[in-house]
Design an enzyme around this catalytic site. Structure first.
Site, PDB file in Angstrom:
ATOM      1  N   LYS A 191      55.865  49.967 -22.957  1.00 20.30           N
ATOM      2  CA  LYS A 191      55.136  49.326 -24.058  1.00 20.30           C
ATOM      3  C   LYS A 191      55.854  48.074 -24.548  1.00 20.30           C
ATOM      4  O   LYS A 191      55.218  47.043 -24.820  1.00 20.30           O
ATOM      5  CB  LYS A 191      54.952  50.313 -25.213  1.00 20.30           C
ATOM      6  CG  LYS A 191      54.265  49.718 -26.451  1.00 20.30           C
ATOM      7  CD  LYS A 191      52.856  49.207 -26.155  1.00 20.30           C
ATOM      8  CE  LYS A 191      52.218  48.526 -27.365  1.00 20.30           C
ATOM      9  NZ  LYS A 191      51.902  49.449 -28.457  1.00 20.30           N
ATOM     10  N   THR A 225      55.429  52.309 -31.616  1.00 19.50           N
ATOM     11  CA  THR A 225      56.207  51.388 -30.783  1.00 19.50           C
ATOM     12  C   THR A 225      57.507  51.093 -31.529  1.00 19.50           C
ATOM     13  O   THR A 225      57.503  50.406 -32.557  1.00 19.50           O
ATOM     14  CB  THR A 225      55.436  50.088 -30.520  1.00 19.50           C
ATOM     15  OG1 THR A 225      54.182  50.397 -29.914  1.00 19.50           O
ATOM     16  CG2 THR A 225      56.219  49.179 -29.581  1.00 19.50           C
TER      17      THR A 225
END
Length: 241
Positions: free
Chosen positions: A123, A46
């Site tokens: 995300k 991420t």
């Protein structure tokens, strides 16, 4: 094997998951030096969608397909292979990598979100909502507590039929926070990092995010008080939990 380049040399599909963009750049550079044309790189960190797009262009010049594949679901989903995975990149590369992704995630929760970077956008927005909901739930439950109402009863009442239900209220608070369990599942330092990337995304899109900015400030305060390595749910401690 300590060398990511050596690990990638004979692989058809390569997976990496790292702390942030700087580490991604370093590892992907090593992979691209040794991976064969036709390899699919599943980069699951991420981090910045812009960095992912930059690296995908470099991979393309070497005949390597780059997919950003961040995942969600927490520690239990990792252990049980039921992660939700959000993919950015070509549909053709995704089909070649799908058997690997099905091994580490729940096929029903696998989503092709669009071109490279799209998985990371989803995300980052997911973690933005996790942070906002965790903080709002902590504030709300502190009001319940101070008003003299049973907190677990309130959680059950809201999650069983109220419009205020959310995953943090339903899971984080009854299962972790109310038990005083702040051992790291998803680290607070990682949440602060993800909110920084979400803020960068907001700036690029021109969307004002005062709620997100307030949440980021509160997470920063929790990190200053409790450190990087505790669970992000430690933000609840700011409200007396």
């Amino acid at each position: 094997m300590a060398d990511p380049g050596a690990a990638a040399a004979d692989a058809d599909v390569v997976c990496s998951i790292l702390p942030d963009s700087a580490e991604v750049r370093s590892v992907v550079a090593a992979v691209l030096e040794s991976a064969r044309p036709g390899t699919v790189l599943l980069e699951m960190t991420t981090h910045s969608p812009d960095v992912a797009r930059e690296l995908a262009k470099e991979a393309e010049t070497r005949g390597i397909a780059y997919l950003d594949c961040p995942a969600g679901g927490g520690v239990l989903a990792v252990r049980t292979g039921t992660l939700a995975i959000w993919v950015g990149g070509s549909a053709e590369a995704l089909e070649r990598a799908r058997p690997v992704l099905h091994e580490i995630g729940d096929p029903a929760k696998l989503r092709h979100c669009g071109p490279v970077g799209a998985g990371l956008v989803v995300k980052l927005v997911n973690n933005y909502l996790v942070a906002v909901n965790a903080i709002a739930s902590g504030e709300a439950l502190a009001m319940v507590r101070e008003a003299g109402v049973d907190v677990r009863l309130a959680i059950e009442a809201i999650t069983s039929g109220g419009g205020g239900a959310n995953a943090q209220l339903a899971n984080l608070y009854p299962n972790r926070v109310l038990a005083g369990d702040f051992a790291a599942g998803f680290k607070l330092g990682y949440m602060v990092k993800d909110l920084r990337h979400a803020s960068d995304l907001a700036g690029l899109t021109g969307v004002p995010t005062p709620v997100g900015q307030a949440a980021a400030k509160r997470m920063d305060e929790a990190r200053a008080a409790y450190g990087d390595a505790v669970d992000f749910g430690s933000v609840a401690r700011l409200y007396g939990w």
